[in-house]
Design a protein around this motif. Sequence first.
Motif, PDB file in Angstrom:
ATOM      1  N   ALA A  92      48.350  38.570  40.107  1.00  0.00           N
ATOM      2  CA  ALA A  92      48.502  38.097  41.481  1.00  0.00           C
ATOM      3  C   ALA A  92      48.282  39.228  42.475  1.00  0.00           C
ATOM      4  CB  ALA A  92      49.886  37.481  41.672  1.00  0.00           C
ATOM      5  N   LEU A  93      48.798  40.415  42.143  1.00  0.00           N
ATOM      6  CA  LEU A  93      48.594  41.583  43.001  1.00  0.00           C
ATOM      7  C   LEU A  93      47.118  41.931  43.116  1.00  0.00           C
ATOM      8  CD1 LEU A  93      51.529  43.971  42.021  1.00  0.00           C
ATOM      9  CD2 LEU A  93      51.050  43.075  44.304  1.00  0.00           C
ATOM     10  N   ASP A  94      46.417  41.855  41.997  1.00  0.00           N
ATOM     11  CA  ASP A  94      44.984  42.151  42.004  1.00  0.00           C
ATOM     12  C   ASP A  94      44.211  41.160  42.872  1.00  0.00           C
ATOM     13  OD1 ASP A  94      45.427  44.289  40.336  1.00  0.00           O
ATOM     14  OD2 ASP A  94      44.885  43.223  38.493  1.00  0.00           O
ATOM     15  N   ALA A  95      44.761  39.955  43.023  1.00  0.00           N
ATOM     16  CA  ALA A  95      44.128  38.942  43.878  1.00  0.00           C
ATOM     17  C   ALA A  95      44.563  39.079  45.332  1.00  0.00           C
ATOM     18  CB  ALA A  95      44.457  37.546  43.362  1.00  0.00           C
ATOM     19  N   GLY A  96      45.415  40.074  45.609  1.00  0.00           N
ATOM     20  CA  GLY A  96      45.847  40.319  46.985  1.00  0.00           C
ATOM     21  C   GLY A  96      47.113  39.597  47.382  1.00  0.00           C
ATOM     22  N   ILE A  97      47.909  39.144  46.412  1.00  0.00           N
ATOM     23  CA  ILE A  97      49.155  38.430  46.699  1.00  0.00           C
ATOM     24  C   ILE A  97      50.326  39.344  46.376  1.00  0.00           C
ATOM     25  CG2 ILE A  97      50.569  36.418  46.155  1.00  0.00           C
ATOM     26  CD1 ILE A  97      47.972  35.003  45.281  1.00  0.00           C
ATOM     27  N   ALA A  98      51.060  39.755  47.401  1.00  0.00           N
ATOM     28  CA  ALA A  98      52.199  40.661  47.223  1.00  0.00           C
ATOM     29  C   ALA A  98      53.487  39.946  47.598  1.00  0.00           C
ATOM     30  CB  ALA A  98      52.025  41.909  48.090  1.00  0.00           C
ATOM     31  N   THR A  99      54.525  40.196  46.823  1.00  0.00           N
ATOM     32  CA  THR A  99      55.822  39.541  47.057  1.00  0.00           C
ATOM     33  C   THR A  99      56.883  40.588  47.350  1.00  0.00           C
ATOM     34  OG1 THR A  99      55.198  37.777  45.510  1.00  0.00           O
ATOM     35  CG2 THR A  99      57.519  37.943  46.119  1.00  0.00           C
ATOM     36  N   VAL A 100      57.619  40.378  48.422  1.00  0.00           N
ATOM     37  CA  VAL A 100      58.751  41.244  48.766  1.00  0.00           C
ATOM     38  C   VAL A 100      60.019  40.434  48.522  1.00  0.00           C
ATOM     39  CG1 VAL A 100      59.915  42.567  50.561  1.00  0.00           C
ATOM     40  CG2 VAL A 100      57.406  42.500  50.488  1.00  0.00           C
ATOM     41  N   TYR A 101      60.716  40.763  47.426  1.00  0.00           N
ATOM     42  CA  TYR A 101      61.928  40.027  47.074  1.00  0.00           C
ATOM     43  C   TYR A 101      63.121  40.558  47.852  1.00  0.00           C
ATOM     44  CZ  TYR A 101      59.226  38.132  43.177  1.00  0.00           C
ATOM     45  OH  TYR A 101      58.265  37.503  42.425  1.00  0.00           O
ATOM     46  N   GLN A 102      64.230  39.827  47.745  1.00  0.00           N
ATOM     47  CA  GLN A 102      65.424  40.214  48.491  1.00  0.00           C
ATOM     48  C   GLN A 102      65.941  41.586  48.075  1.00  0.00           C
ATOM     49  OE1 GLN A 102      67.404  36.146  47.950  1.00  0.00           O
ATOM     50  NE2 GLN A 102      68.381  36.833  49.809  1.00  0.00           N
ATOM     51  N   ASP A 103      65.807  41.924  46.784  1.00  0.00           N
ATOM     52  CA  ASP A 103      66.288  43.240  46.333  1.00  0.00           C
ATOM     53  C   ASP A 103      65.287  44.348  46.640  1.00  0.00           C
ATOM     54  OD1 ASP A 103      64.265  42.834  44.501  1.00  0.00           O
ATOM     55  OD2 ASP A 103      65.578  42.656  42.756  1.00  0.00           O
ATOM     56  N   LEU A 104      64.079  43.981  47.134  1.00  0.00           N
ATOM     57  CA  LEU A 104      63.061  44.901  47.648  1.00  0.00           C
ATOM     58  C   LEU A 104      62.420  45.805  46.609  1.00  0.00           C
ATOM     59  CD1 LEU A 104      64.742  46.022  50.983  1.00  0.00           C
ATOM     60  CD2 LEU A 104      63.096  44.187  50.618  1.00  0.00           C
ATOM     61  N   ALA A 105      62.931  45.825  45.373  1.00  0.00           N
ATOM     62  CA  ALA A 105      62.355  46.649  44.304  1.00  0.00           C
ATOM     63  C   ALA A 105      62.219  48.107  44.731  1.00  0.00           C
ATOM     64  CB  ALA A 105      61.001  46.084  43.867  1.00  0.00           C
ATOM     65  N   VAL A 106      63.277  48.663  45.325  1.00  0.00           N
ATOM     66  CA  VAL A 106      63.281  50.073  45.715  1.00  0.00           C
ATOM     67  C   VAL A 106      64.334  50.820  44.920  1.00  0.00           C
ATOM     68  CG1 VAL A 106      62.462  49.582  48.046  1.00  0.00           C
ATOM     69  CG2 VAL A 106      64.922  49.666  47.616  1.00  0.00           C
ATOM     70  N   VAL A 107      64.193  52.137  44.882  1.00  0.00           N
ATOM     71  CA  VAL A 107      65.189  53.004  44.238  1.00  0.00           C
ATOM     72  C   VAL A 107      65.982  53.665  45.356  1.00  0.00           C
ATOM     73  CG1 VAL A 107      65.565  54.917  42.663  1.00  0.00           C
ATOM     74  CG2 VAL A 107      63.610  53.385  42.311  1.00  0.00           C
ATOM     75  N   PRO A 108      67.221  53.261  45.587  1.00  0.00           N
ATOM     76  CA  PRO A 108      67.984  53.693  46.767  1.00  0.00           C
ATOM     77  C   PRO A 108      68.094  55.201  46.953  1.00  0.00           C
ATOM     78  CG  PRO A 108      69.105  51.875  45.661  1.00  0.00           C
ATOM     79  CD  PRO A 108      67.973  52.288  44.766  1.00  0.00           C
ATOM     80  N   LEU A 109      68.172  55.964  45.855  1.00  0.00           N
ATOM     81  CA  LEU A 109      68.383  57.407  45.970  1.00  0.00           C
ATOM     82  C   LEU A 109      67.086  58.198  46.138  1.00  0.00           C
ATOM     83  CD1 LEU A 109      71.226  57.977  43.350  1.00  0.00           C
ATOM     84  CD2 LEU A 109      71.415  57.709  45.827  1.00  0.00           C
ATOM     85  N   MET A 110      65.951  57.538  46.007  1.00  0.00           N
ATOM     86  CA  MET A 110      64.667  58.221  46.184  1.00  0.00           C
ATOM     87  C   MET A 110      64.282  58.249  47.661  1.00  0.00           C
ATOM     88  SD  MET A 110      62.068  57.196  43.119  1.00  0.00           S
ATOM     89  CE  MET A 110      62.225  57.916  41.493  1.00  0.00           C
ATOM     90  N   PRO A 111      63.499  59.256  48.087  1.00  0.00           N
ATOM     91  CA  PRO A 111      63.066  59.329  49.486  1.00  0.00           C
ATOM     92  C   PRO A 111      62.204  58.137  49.886  1.00  0.00           C
ATOM     93  CG  PRO A 111      62.661  61.409  48.341  1.00  0.00           C
ATOM     94  CD  PRO A 111      63.029  60.415  47.290  1.00  0.00           C
ATOM     95  N   VAL A 112      62.064  57.942  51.185  1.00  0.00           N
ATOM     96  CA  VAL A 112      61.285  56.827  51.709  1.00  0.00           C
ATOM     97  C   VAL A 112      59.843  56.901  51.225  1.00  0.00           C
ATOM     98  CG1 VAL A 112      60.389  55.758  53.812  1.00  0.00           C
ATOM     99  CG2 VAL A 112      62.758  56.559  53.745  1.00  0.00           C
ATOM    100  N   TRP A 113      59.219  58.099  51.340  1.00  0.00           N
ATOM    101  CA  TRP A 113      57.815  58.229  50.954  1.00  0.00           C
ATOM    102  C   TRP A 113      57.606  57.965  49.472  1.00  0.00           C
ATOM    103  CZ3 TRP A 113      56.252  61.592  47.194  1.00  0.00           C
ATOM    104  CH2 TRP A 113      57.125  62.654  46.882  1.00  0.00           C
ATOM    105  N   ARG A 114      58.594  58.334  48.654  1.00  0.00           N
ATOM    106  CA  ARG A 114      58.483  58.123  47.194  1.00  0.00           C
ATOM    107  C   ARG A 114      58.540  56.636  46.876  1.00  0.00           C
ATOM    108  NH1 ARG A 114      57.172  58.303  42.614  1.00  0.00           N
ATOM    109  NH2 ARG A 114      57.880  59.694  40.965  1.00  0.00           N
ATOM    110  N   ASN A 115      59.401  55.911  47.571  1.00  0.00           N
ATOM    111  CA  ASN A 115      59.485  54.471  47.371  1.00  0.00           C
ATOM    112  C   ASN A 115      58.229  53.761  47.872  1.00  0.00           C
ATOM    113  OD1 ASN A 115      62.200  53.125  46.389  1.00  0.00           O
ATOM    114  ND2 ASN A 115      62.782  55.000  47.469  1.00  0.00           N
TER     115      ASN A 115
END
Length: 299
Positions: A92-115
């Motif tokens: 789906a990503l390769d077709a240009g479809i991106a999903t932003v879920y509620q948990d955002l799939a981020v690592v809280p302790l990593m810097p903004v640029w790294r995420n």
Amino acid sequence: MTTTIETQPAETVPEDGKPVVELKATGKSYGNIRALHGVSLSVHPGKVTCVLGDNGAGKSTLIKIISGLHQHTEGGLLVDGRPVHFSTPREALDAGIATVYQDLAVVPLMPVWRNFFLGSEMTKGPWPLRRLDIETMKKTADEELRNMGIVLDDLEQPIGTLSGGQRQCVAIARAVYFGARVLILDEPTAALGVKQSGVVLKYIAMARDRGLGVIFITHNPHHAYMVGDHFSVLRLGTLELSASRDEVSLEELTNHMAGGAELAALKHELAQVSGVDTEELPEEGDVTTPAATAPDGSA
């Protein structure tokens, strides 16, 4: 030598107004349980399609089908007019479809640029001595965030220290940078206050203005009506309402979300219960459904 990541411009969209993503009478069953049935939906570039519904209405199943987590068991899913069956979210990503879920799939302790580059890091140097190109990633992240109107004083700060609205906006900017043509936002304002919700709605509008097709999943009709171009209301896995902005008012949208038809049918019985004010409830003939929009966008 610096390795850069090529991105697709948001303008890479079907011509002559055709939808980027289209559901045609799509459904999903889990054994004997039918979670979604007969749902038709069109996502056009530069438009915000709002999908509303209460808990258990089928919103999560709809997201999973479009984003490649689950395959539909009835109907069709089309991308750029071609039938597809995504086996994985990567397809789906390769077709240009991106999903932003509620948990955002981020690592809280990593810097903004790294995420921002998490999972798609830039590297430099010859193999086997390749290393992260930190300077380029920081510069690119800052530029892309500023392009979306997001100005952060320190990209080294852990992303977990940002407000909920700011984290949502970083996730949106990340999806735009990596070539998303369709952006699915899963309840982005659900856990936010009034001010932060307004910030997120502003960036949803900005993503639309950059030519993306946006699917805004929400249970809040007021938030949907502020930025939406088309509204689809799900109830118990089926499409109860499909209407463009000029076909439905905020009051009508709210009534459909609140189960206005059911309340109208029960108004007589509710009036006989002490302590229940039925004056503001709609009459049975008051809750109307605008003409459903066909998958190709025609009435």
